[in-house]
Design an enzyme around this catalytic site. Structure first.
Site, PDB file in Angstrom:
ATOM      1  N   SER A  32      36.061  47.764  28.460  1.00 21.64           N
ATOM      2  CA  SER A  32      37.317  47.380  29.122  1.00 21.64           C
ATOM      3  C   SER A  32      37.633  45.911  28.926  1.00 21.64           C
ATOM      4  CB  SER A  32      37.217  47.590  30.640  1.00 21.64           C
ATOM      5  OG  SER A  32      36.780  48.867  30.934  1.00 21.64           O
ATOM      6  N   HIS A  63      42.341  50.198  27.261  1.00 19.70           N
ATOM      7  CA  HIS A  63      41.562  50.768  26.166  1.00 19.70           C
ATOM      8  C   HIS A  63      42.521  51.200  25.076  1.00 19.70           C
ATOM      9  CE1 HIS A  63      37.652  51.357  28.310  1.00 19.70           C
ATOM     10  NE2 HIS A  63      38.458  51.230  29.343  1.00 19.70           N
ATOM     11  N   HIS A  85      35.587  58.536  27.840  1.00 17.28           N
ATOM     12  CA  HIS A  85      34.851  58.597  29.104  1.00 17.28           C
ATOM     13  C   HIS A  85      34.777  60.037  29.616  1.00 17.28           C
ATOM     14  CE1 HIS A  85      36.507  54.441  29.015  1.00 17.28           C
ATOM     15  NE2 HIS A  85      35.335  54.133  29.531  1.00 17.28           N
ATOM     16  N   TYR A  87      34.972  60.850  32.620  1.00 15.71           N
ATOM     17  CA  TYR A  87      35.926  61.035  33.728  1.00 15.71           C
ATOM     18  C   TYR A  87      37.325  61.389  33.252  1.00 15.71           C
ATOM     19  CZ  TYR A  87      37.159  56.093  32.887  1.00 15.71           C
ATOM     20  OH  TYR A  87      37.543  54.918  32.307  1.00 15.71           O
ATOM     21  N   GLU A  88      37.581  61.196  31.946  1.00 12.81           N
ATOM     22  CA  GLU A  88      38.876  61.629  31.409  1.00 12.81           C
ATOM     23  C   GLU A  88      38.871  63.128  31.131  1.00 12.81           C
ATOM     24  OE1 GLU A  88      40.508  58.665  28.305  1.00 12.81           O
ATOM     25  OE2 GLU A  88      38.401  58.158  28.532  1.00 12.81           O
ATOM     26  N   ALA A 115      32.163  46.999  31.021  1.00 17.33           N
ATOM     27  CA  ALA A 115      32.413  46.310  32.280  1.00 17.33           C
ATOM     28  C   ALA A 115      31.588  47.028  33.343  1.00 17.33           C
ATOM     29  CB  ALA A 115      33.889  46.383  32.628  1.00 17.33           C
ATOM     30  N   MET A 212      30.611  53.328  34.097  1.00 20.26           N
ATOM     31  CA  MET A 212      30.977  54.718  33.817  1.00 20.26           C
ATOM     32  C   MET A 212      30.952  55.026  32.317  1.00 20.26           C
ATOM     33  SD  MET A 212      34.227  54.876  36.395  1.00 20.26           S
ATOM     34  CE  MET A 212      34.147  54.079  38.019  1.00 20.26           C
ATOM     35  N   SER A 213      30.096  54.353  31.596  1.00 21.86           N
ATOM     36  CA  SER A 213      30.069  54.585  30.133  1.00 21.86           C
ATOM     37  C   SER A 213      28.664  54.336  29.597  1.00 21.86           C
ATOM     38  CB  SER A 213      31.060  53.630  29.456  1.00 21.86           C
ATOM     39  OG  SER A 213      30.649  52.289  29.595  1.00 21.86           O
ATOM     40  N   ASN A 236      32.820  42.580  38.767  1.00 20.88           N
ATOM     41  CA  ASN A 236      33.029  42.602  40.227  1.00 20.88           C
ATOM     42  C   ASN A 236      31.679  42.873  40.874  1.00 20.88           C
ATOM     43  OD1 ASN A 236      33.634  45.428  38.921  1.00 20.88           O
ATOM     44  ND2 ASN A 236      32.907  45.842  41.006  1.00 20.88           N
ATOM     45  N   HIS A 248      40.816  48.292  39.568  1.00 19.42           N
ATOM     46  CA  HIS A 248      40.761  48.292  38.103  1.00 19.42           C
ATOM     47  C   HIS A 248      41.376  46.993  37.569  1.00 19.42           C
ATOM     48  CE1 HIS A 248      40.531  49.902  34.089  1.00 19.42           C
ATOM     49  NE2 HIS A 248      41.843  49.869  33.923  1.00 19.42           N
TER      50      HIS A 248
HETATM   51  N1  HPA Z   1      31.497  50.584  39.444  1.00 19.54           N
HETATM   52  C1  HPA Z   1      31.589  51.413  38.385  1.00 19.54           C
HETATM   53  N2  HPA Z   1      32.122  51.073  37.224  1.00 19.54           N
HETATM   54  C2  HPA Z   1      32.599  49.810  37.115  1.00 19.54           C
HETATM   55  C3  HPA Z   1      32.548  48.898  38.175  1.00 19.54           C
HETATM   56  C4  HPA Z   1      31.971  49.318  39.410  1.00 19.54           C
HETATM   57  O1  HPA Z   1      31.880  48.559  40.399  1.00 19.54           O
HETATM   58  N3  HPA Z   1      33.103  47.742  37.720  1.00 19.54           N
HETATM   59  C5  HPA Z   1      33.476  47.960  36.429  1.00 19.54           C
HETATM   60  N4  HPA Z   1      33.172  49.208  36.067  1.00 19.54           N
END
Ligand code: HPA
Length: 273
Positions: A32, A63, A85, A87-88, A115, A212-213, A236, A248
């Site tokens: 990301s 993306h 991903h 989740y898609e 990320a 998530m990847s 974050n 996001h």
């Molecule tokens: N959790 C999951 N995936 C992420 C996060 C998070 O806090 N930050 C960036 N991708």
């Protein structure tokens, strides 16, 4: 009969036809907000996913959907801008398709970036973390089903993130005046961010960062004998580590801010390979 999903050999054939005889040694997966890294590639050949069999168009903001092949720091590379991903709604096989296509092309080194949310208490947004190891908590695996040609049935995952590559990354980082953290990346299916209780669980399980990847790509890479380096941008603090709500937008913003530093690191590393 169980099928093996999209065919990496067909994808590789189309990609190879565009490479004009150049064989990429290194593949770089851009996470990301890290897309601009692809702009550093010289003599770039851009291949939109629509042109590659089995590659679907990513739907996540930030993306893209293209492969960019060319030279970076004098080496032949191929970068993946936009990943698939789970989740898609993508299968584990689709998530791993680009890595398998890279293996077909002769890539021996994979650099994955992502990320991630920071779990380790000392992490701050903007921290760069070399991935030392992973927790695959997606409960999916791209090796499920019949063994594919050239892949191992039971790949050893004990040094999935190559210690020598990590040491090289630290050397390059030091030379560039960067401080790099190192830790365990937990990959979850998403797409909801974790609850504070889930983050406490992950902390107890040994995770330093969550995203998530990445984890399925590295499994597929190891089954193909590709050595891996992983770099997480801590965009974050994970839920509950800070009381701030996750968004996001924040993830994309921090990733973009750190993008140049990460780009310098990756470019320096590729040059040092
Ligand atoms: N959790 C999951 N995936 C992420 C996060 C998070 O806090 N930050 C960036 N991708």
């Amino acid at each position: 009969m169980m099928t093996n999903g999209p065919n990496p050999a067909s994808a590789a054939e189309v990609i190879r036809a565009r490479l004009a005889g150049r064989t990429p040694q290194v593949a770089i997966v851009l996470g990301s907000g890290l897309g601009p890294l692809a702009d550093r590639i010289e003599d770039a050949v851009r291949m939109p996913y629509q042109e590659i069999p089995g590659f679907e168009l990513p739907k996540v903001e930030g993306h893209k959907g293209e492969l960019v092949a060319g030279t970076l720091a004098g080496k032949n590379v191929i970068a993946q801008s936009g990943r698939f991903h789970l989740y898609e709604g993508h299968s584990a096989d689709t998530a791993a398709l680009p890595v398998r296509a890279f293996a077909e092309l002769g890539v021996d080194t994979l650099i994955v970036t992502n990320a991630a949310g920071g779990i380790r208490r000392t992490f701050r947004p903007g921290t760069l973390m070399l991935i030392a190891d992973q927790l695959n908590l997606t409960f999916r695996n791209p090796l499920f089903g019949p063994v594919r040609p050239g892949e191992q049935r039971f790949p050893d995952m004990s040094a999935s993130y190559d210690p020598e590559l990590r040491a090289l990354a630290r050397t390059v980082g030091r030379r560039q005046g960067m401080s790099l953290a190192e830790g365990v990346y937990a990959g979850l299916i998403g797409p909801s961010y974790e609850t504070p209780a889930e983050v406490r669980m992950l902390e107890r399980l040994g995770a330093d960062a969550v995203g998530m990847s990445t984890v399925l790509e590295v499994v597929a890479a190891r089954a193909n004998g590709i050595r891996c380096l992983g770099i997480s941008t801590i965009t974050n603090l994970a839920a509950g580590i800070s009381t701030a709500a996750l968004s996001h937008e924040e993830v994309m913003e921090t990733a973009a801010q750190v993008g140049r530093e990460l780009g310098d690191l990756v470019e320096g590393l590729v040059g040092a390979l």
